[in-house]
Enzyme design. Structure first.
Site, PDB file in Angstrom:
ATOM      1  N   ASP A 293      55.749  64.483  38.730  1.00  0.00           N
ATOM      2  CA  ASP A 293      55.496  65.735  38.042  1.00  0.00           C
ATOM      3  C   ASP A 293      54.883  66.689  39.076  1.00  0.00           C
ATOM      4  O   ASP A 293      54.772  66.363  40.279  1.00  0.00           O
ATOM      5  CB  ASP A 293      54.600  65.529  36.806  1.00  0.00           C
ATOM      6  N   GLU A 480      51.391  72.776  27.758  1.00  0.00           N
ATOM      7  CA  GLU A 480      50.595  71.794  28.517  1.00  0.00           C
ATOM      8  C   GLU A 480      49.111  71.849  28.155  1.00  0.00           C
ATOM      9  O   GLU A 480      48.765  72.115  27.003  1.00  0.00           O
ATOM     10  CB  GLU A 480      50.848  71.962  30.014  1.00  0.00           C
TER      11      GLU A 480
HETATM   12  C1  BGC Z   1      55.165  69.518  33.409  1.00  0.00           C
HETATM   13  C2  BGC Z   1      56.570  68.989  33.334  1.00  0.00           C
HETATM   14  C3  BGC Z   1      57.543  69.988  33.888  1.00  0.00           C
HETATM   15  C4  BGC Z   1      57.108  70.351  35.295  1.00  0.00           C
HETATM   16  C5  BGC Z   1      58.038  71.321  35.985  1.00  0.00           C
HETATM   17  C6  BGC Z   1      54.821  70.072  34.777  1.00  0.00           C
HETATM   18  O1  BGC Z   1      53.590  70.712  34.795  1.00  0.00           O
HETATM   19  O2  BGC Z   1      54.246  68.500  33.072  1.00  0.00           O
HETATM   20  O3  BGC Z   1      56.900  68.654  32.016  1.00  0.00           O
HETATM   21  O4  BGC Z   1      58.841  69.473  33.860  1.00  0.00           O
HETATM   22  O5  BGC Z   1      55.809  70.927  35.255  1.00  0.00           O
HETATM   23  O6  BGC Z   1      57.891  72.596  35.510  1.00  0.00           O
END
Ligand code: BGC
Length: 599
Positions: A293, A480
């Protein structure tokens, strides 16, 4: 060199067939041969490059896609790749040309957070978030929505999506509950399979994309619902409750798995060799790409994460050189083995061959016309209708009579497609503005009602003479950790804001029927508001086709949605580590998982 590569492949194929004329060399065998011969030609720098994913707008100004042999490009929050879809494709075509200009000409993977439609593109069809899909319980619909997302993602230049999220959320305080289908393992399994199948279809076609299941593992089950927190449940519970959707996704051929931010029994998942290598790769037989991630390399242990089994690194926010130099040093010092690097690169190349990228590295311009097309929007509207869960319908307050003389609609969520769509819509955190091509809930009501429709946005007027008051309330968009409910004074709460509570209270028992439509990424504590209303509908985060809601409120369609989560009764339900769910049987929810009324 490219010529040499082709000769090696042809020789291998001829040799393979000549040995035994009846041998049928299947697609996968050919891909393995191609991968091995290409890998044999690669330098260490080229291998490390393949393991690197960068953003399209930084680090790559000076031809660094070529000089750093980058393997993948990501688009998420940040400058738009172009003015319109033609511009987006052009941007990615130019980057692809850079990659193809290198010695071995290995094409790039272009990844995007298309988590409810191609939601990074203003004008795309935006589906209800996964929690709404969970409420539909309709695997066929999830598959169709994923196939549409694939088309619109390809139309804007991508061959890879970071979706679906197959978390099993145990606490509604988590800011990502809506990204997941359900608290039920079984329902998540069914919809995870459908989603992977829909996105990937025949992977070598130009209208399909590689899917990613995320975030492996325990993202939704952290103690107290903290994003990236500690998941302290036992390994037995992990295997029983969280792993099955991954097993199904792997069996469905999912191309990528993204690792989660959380720790599992104190160990960072990114560095969890047992879960990544022993379980996912060795036991489940996953042969695709394990991706970090955001900034996973510098955040979770640098080369330890590679040794744990990570194949590709999201090298963003300054991580590009840290990763490339760090891994090189790790290999030089013997801390990371060449076998491990070869395994990672083999997996990346394998997916590129499966996607047919070597033959078709560029997006299909013919798909652009399908972005936000009526057929796609119709499917998204069907998803909205099927996602609605009727929690209360006292004295058949619903459906609303289309000929009602006066209907009043209250609440800013009623006429704002940004608010009705939640996070991951146009911007990472979503927005509070209307976006292209969307219809609002009010638009839908106006198009069906035959009598007068008045919009009182902030509930300041008095309309006690109305036949029905439709109050649309809920959460403002978040994504998030921004959406975590950390304490009662935080930005997000388990209850409605006071203002929204008042919209409902004002008309309770005053004459007009009070119909509440709740827009939220998770079940909220609305026990009193349900009490005060005649009908109450959980509408989740419906996305661009807000008019689907009116079609059900006025009875053109019946309710079919069922709760994908147990519904809490009080904030007390969240005193412990989790909320009311399958997990904590000691809490009695207001409504159980699977509840949902019909006309
Ligand atoms: C998130 C992911 C996402 C990634 C790319 C991260 O902060 O947890 O779900 O795919 O960012 O944007």
């Amino acid at each position: 060199m490219k010529k040499l590569f082709s000769i090696v492949i042809i020789a291998l194929l001829i040799f393979g067939c000549a040995k035994n004329e009846t041998t049928i060399v299947d697609k996968e065998t050919i891909i393995d041969l191609k991968v091995d011969s290409l890998l044999a030609l690669m330098t260490l720098d080229e291998k490390i490059g393949q393991m690197t994913q960068v953003r399209h707008f930084d680090s790559i100004n000076n031809n660094e896609i070529a000089t750093k042999f980058i393997g993948s490009v990501i688009h998420t929050e940040g400058p738009s790749p172009g003015e319109d879809a033609v511009g987006w494709q052009a941007k990615f075509v130019s980057l692809q040309k850079q990659a193809l200009s290198t010695r071995l000409g290995i094409p790039l993977l272009f990844g995007v957070d298309a988590v409810h439609g191609q939601n990074t593109f203003n004008g795309a069809t935006i589906f209800t978030h996964n929690i709404g899909m969970g409420a539909t319980g309709n695997a066929k619909l999830v598959e169709e929505a994923a196939a549409i997302t694939a088309v619109e993602a390809q139309a804007t230049g991508f061959n890879w999506v970071f979706s679906p999220c197959i978390a099993i959320p145990y606490n509604e305080k988590w800011g990502r509950v809506y990204e997941a289908f359900s608290e039920s393992t079984e329902l998540t399994q069914k919809l995870a399979k459908a989603s992977v199948r829909g996105h990937q279809g025949d992977l070598s076609k130009s209208n399909t994309v590689m899917a990613t299941v995320k975030h492996y593992i325990g993202d939704g089950s952290t103690d107290f619902g903290v994003e990236g927190g500690e998941t302290s449940i036992t390994m037995q519970e992990v295997n029983k409750r969280l792993l099955p959707p991954y097993i199904d996704a792997v069996n469905e051929g999912v191309g990528a798995v993204m690792v989660s931010f959380n720790t599992l029994s104190g160990k960072a998942m990114h560095a969890h060799k047992k879960m990544i290598t022993n379980v996912l790769k060795d036991s489940l037989g996953f042969d695709g790409i394990v991706l970090t991630d955001w900034k996973g390399y510098s955040r979770f242990g640098e080369n330890d994460i590679v040794n744990a089994g990570i194949d590709m690194v999201m090298a963003v926010d300054g991580d590009l050189d840290i990763f490339q130099n760090g891994l090189k040093n790790g290999i030089d010092s013997g801390y990371v083995s060449m076998d491990r690097v070869d395994d990672a690169v083999r997996r990346i190349l394998r997916q590129k061959f499966r996607l047919g990228l070597f033959e078709h590295p560029f997006p299909d311009a013919g798909l652009i016309a399908q972005i936000g097309s009526p057929a796609h929007r119709e499917k998204a509207k069907q998803a909205v209708r099927e996602s609605l869960v009727l929690l209360k319908n006292k004295n058949n307050a619903l459906p609303i009579d289309k000929s009602a003389k006066k209907i009043v609609v209250v609440g800013e969520h009623a006429n704002n497609s940004g608010l009705q769509s939640g996070g991951w819509t146009i911007a990472w955190q979503g927005n509070n503005e209307n976006y292209n091509g969307a219809t609002t809930i009010l638009d839908g009501i106006k198009s069906i009602a035959k009598g007068e429709v008045i919009y009182d946005e902030f509930g300041t007027e008095n309309h006690s003479d109305a036949d029905a008051i439709i109050v649309v309330v809920g959460e403002t968009p978040y994504a998030e950790f921004f959406g975590d409910i950390t304490d009662d004074t935080g930005k997000y709460q388990l209850t409605l804001t006071e203002a929204h509570q008042k919209y409902i209270h004002k008309y309770a028992d005053k004459g007009p029927k009070v119909i509440v439509v709740l827009i939220s990424g998770r079940p909220l504590v609305v026990t009193n508001q349900i009490e005060q209303s005649n009908a109450f509908v959980a509408a989740w985060l419906p996305g661009s086709e807000g008019n689907g809601i009116a079609e059900v409120l006025f009875g053109d369609y019946n309710f079919t949605g069922k709760l994908p989560h147990s519904w809490p009764k009080s904030v007390e339900d969240f005193k412990g580590m989790y909320g009311p769910n399958f997990w904590d049987q000691s809490i009695i929810p207001l409504y159980k998982f699977g509840y949902g009324l019909k006309y």
